[in-house]
Design an enzyme around this catalytic site. Structure first.
Site, PDB file in Angstrom:
ATOM      1  N   TYR A  26       1.296  -1.091  -0.597  1.00  0.00           N
ATOM      2  CA  TYR A  26      -0.020   0.448  -0.036  1.00  0.00           C
ATOM      3  C   TYR A  26       1.138   1.056   0.277  1.00  0.00           C
ATOM      4  O   TYR A  26       1.404   1.322   0.980  1.00  0.00           O
ATOM      5  CB  TYR A  26      -1.162   0.032   1.555  1.00  0.00           C
ATOM      6  CG  TYR A  26      -1.619  -0.899   1.382  1.00  0.00           C
ATOM      7  CD1 TYR A  26      -2.309  -2.078   0.418  1.00  0.00           C
ATOM      8  CD2 TYR A  26      -2.520  -1.702   3.163  1.00  0.00           C
ATOM      9  CE1 TYR A  26      -2.813  -3.240   0.400  1.00  0.00           C
ATOM     10  CE2 TYR A  26      -3.714  -2.567   2.792  1.00  0.00           C
ATOM     11  CZ  TYR A  26      -3.620  -3.191   1.838  1.00  0.00           C
ATOM     12  OH  TYR A  26      -4.292  -4.508   1.756  1.00  0.00           O
ATOM     13  N   SER A  61      -4.053 -14.340   1.786  1.00  0.00           N
ATOM     14  CA  SER A  61      -4.895 -13.896   1.433  1.00  0.00           C
ATOM     15  C   SER A  61      -5.145 -14.192   0.290  1.00  0.00           C
ATOM     16  O   SER A  61      -4.000 -14.134  -0.434  1.00  0.00           O
ATOM     17  CB  SER A  61      -4.568 -12.089   1.778  1.00  0.00           C
ATOM     18  OG  SER A  61      -5.309 -11.078   0.813  1.00  0.00           O
ATOM     19  N   ASN A  62      -6.177 -14.404   0.349  1.00  0.00           N
ATOM     20  CA  ASN A  62      -6.477 -14.339  -2.280  1.00  0.00           C
ATOM     21  C   ASN A  62      -5.916 -15.542  -1.950  1.00  0.00           C
ATOM     22  O   ASN A  62      -5.997 -15.798  -3.281  1.00  0.00           O
ATOM     23  CB  ASN A  62      -5.797 -13.117  -2.704  1.00  0.00           C
ATOM     24  CG  ASN A  62      -6.133 -12.144  -1.800  1.00  0.00           C
ATOM     25  OD1 ASN A  62      -7.589 -11.442  -1.940  1.00  0.00           O
ATOM     26  ND2 ASN A  62      -6.075 -10.523  -1.073  1.00  0.00           N
ATOM     27  N   GLN A 103      -8.351 -13.619   4.848  1.00  0.00           N
ATOM     28  CA  GLN A 103      -8.240 -12.697   4.291  1.00  0.00           C
ATOM     29  C   GLN A 103      -8.953 -12.587   3.076  1.00  0.00           C
ATOM     30  O   GLN A 103      -8.623 -12.732   1.583  1.00  0.00           O
ATOM     31  CB  GLN A 103      -7.601 -11.516   4.652  1.00  0.00           C
ATOM     32  CG  GLN A 103      -7.687 -10.525   4.289  1.00  0.00           C
ATOM     33  CD  GLN A 103      -6.790  -8.742   4.495  1.00  0.00           C
ATOM     34  OE1 GLN A 103      -7.038  -8.122   3.470  1.00  0.00           O
ATOM     35  NE2 GLN A 103      -6.555  -8.860   5.807  1.00  0.00           N
ATOM     36  N   TYR A 154     -12.248  -7.495   3.495  1.00  0.00           N
ATOM     37  CA  TYR A 154     -12.221  -6.443   2.552  1.00  0.00           C
ATOM     38  C   TYR A 154     -12.996  -6.067   1.902  1.00  0.00           C
ATOM     39  O   TYR A 154     -14.070  -7.214   1.756  1.00  0.00           O
ATOM     40  CB  TYR A 154     -10.730  -6.078   2.044  1.00  0.00           C
ATOM     41  CG  TYR A 154     -10.536  -7.281   1.040  1.00  0.00           C
ATOM     42  CD1 TYR A 154     -11.170  -6.818  -0.098  1.00  0.00           C
ATOM     43  CD2 TYR A 154      -9.465  -8.364   1.538  1.00  0.00           C
ATOM     44  CE1 TYR A 154     -10.420  -7.442  -0.974  1.00  0.00           C
ATOM     45  CE2 TYR A 154      -8.830  -8.371   0.072  1.00  0.00           C
ATOM     46  CZ  TYR A 154      -9.585  -8.840  -1.046  1.00  0.00           C
ATOM     47  OH  TYR A 154      -9.844  -9.713  -2.255  1.00  0.00           O
TER      48      TYR A 154
END
Length: 330
Positions: free
Chosen positions: A56, A152-153, A172, A200
């Site tokens: 990010y 995640s993913n 996540q 999310y």
């Protein structure tokens, strides 16, 4: 504030989490003063989960979060990630042991802390054996730099392959009214095994906030200006879907209003109604956004409410379980 068990860990997590992607500079402009005020207001209101990642803003989100937390760092659960952002690796992913160790050291430095509460592999690196990746995570836990780990993913098969080496504590994924793909196999698996689930995009990246219109435009530094990538957001801002999706939201608003709630409150409550969900992350930049999000807690949608919501999506022909593989980034 509502609190929930956070998978097999010894942590109790707030149902509402503070998503820090927006701090990274890809959601338009932010100021450090605004971010700091929002983070501290969130803690005051009982939010104890802050989710960031080195991807990010190339570490900017982690740096801003660390500064904002300051002496309150030990009062919260900090989630960060690793494994993406490598130009010399396929799809930009690298979950080799040495890369994970180096990424964690940078994250610790960025945030000014000596431990991470939850470390996630941001996206699966299929060019590195999952056995190597999970051994790296386990070593970080044993060394005391990380309290718990997850992914995640990842697909369900990839999770199972990881768990052949080490248990996955937390996962996540995206979840909102427009994108319900994880309800099919990932969430039932996690619920059965007691895995913690962070989600999310509960407001569909702003679409379900109810404030966008047909005239809405996004700045050049806002990823939504390009329509997004269907793999992780089912293309809710794509030109061929956006106007229809706005109409869907308009039809949902009266359902929320009948309960005395705003559209984002209903969208958040819908996500938190899933029994597998431990924490819903909402991207936040200002004190007002924090306070608005918290107002959506501590109420319930009835079965009739849920049926009305489903009927709206059905009437507009929205496929909420599209056969789209979660596959970014490049």
């Amino acid at each position: 504030m509502e609190y929930r068990r956070f998978g097999p860990t010894d942590m109790t997590v707030s149902a509402l989490g503070f998503g820090c992607w927006e701090m990274g500079g890809t959601y338009g402009d932010v100021t450090e003063a605004e971010v700091s005020a929002a983070v501290n207001r969130a803690i005051d209101l009982g939010i104890n989960c802050f989710d960031t990642a080195p991807a990010y803003g190339n570490g900017e989100s982690e740096i801003l979060l660390g500064r904002a937390l300051g002496e309150r760092r030990n009062d919260v659960i900090v989630v960060t990630k690793c494994g993406v952002g490598y130009a010399d690796r396929p799809k930009g992913r690298d979950s080799r042991m040495t890369s994970i160790f180096a990424s964690v050291e940078r994250s610790l430095q960025n945030m000014g802390t000596d431990y991470i509460d939850v470390l996630l592999i941001h996206w699966p690196d299929v060019n590195t054996p999952f056995d190597e990746t999970m051994h790296a995570l386990d070593r970080l836990v044993n060394d005391g730099k990380v309290r718990s780990v997850g992914v995640s993913n990842f697909t369900l098969d990839q999770i199972r392959e990881c768990e052949a080496t080490r248990s996955v504590d937390i996962v996540q994924y995206g979840l909102n009214m427009f994108d319900r793909r994880m309800e099919q196999d990932i969430f039932p698996y996690c619920l059965e095994r007691g895995t913690g689930v962070m989600v999310y995009g509960p407001l569909a990246f702003g679409l379900l906030a109810g404030t966008l219109t047909a005239e809405t435009t996004f700045g050049s530094n806002d990823w939504r200006s390009t329509g997004g990538r269907p793999g992780w957001n089912v293309g809710v801002f794509a030109e061929e879907h956006f106007q229809r999706n706005l109409q869907v939201v308009e039809e949902l608003k009266p359902i929320a209003a009948a309960r005395g709630k705003g559209m984002p409150h209903m969208a958040l409550r819908w996500v938190l109604s899933n029994p597998a969900v431990s924490c819903a992350l909402v991207g936040t930049r200002t004190v007002q956004e924090v306070e608005d999000n918290v107002a959506g807690l501590e109420w319930a949608l009835s079965g009739a409410d849920m049926a009305q919501i489903d009927d709206v999506f059905a009437r507009y022909g929205v496929d909420t379980h599209p056969d789209i593989v979660i596959d970014p980034p490049e």
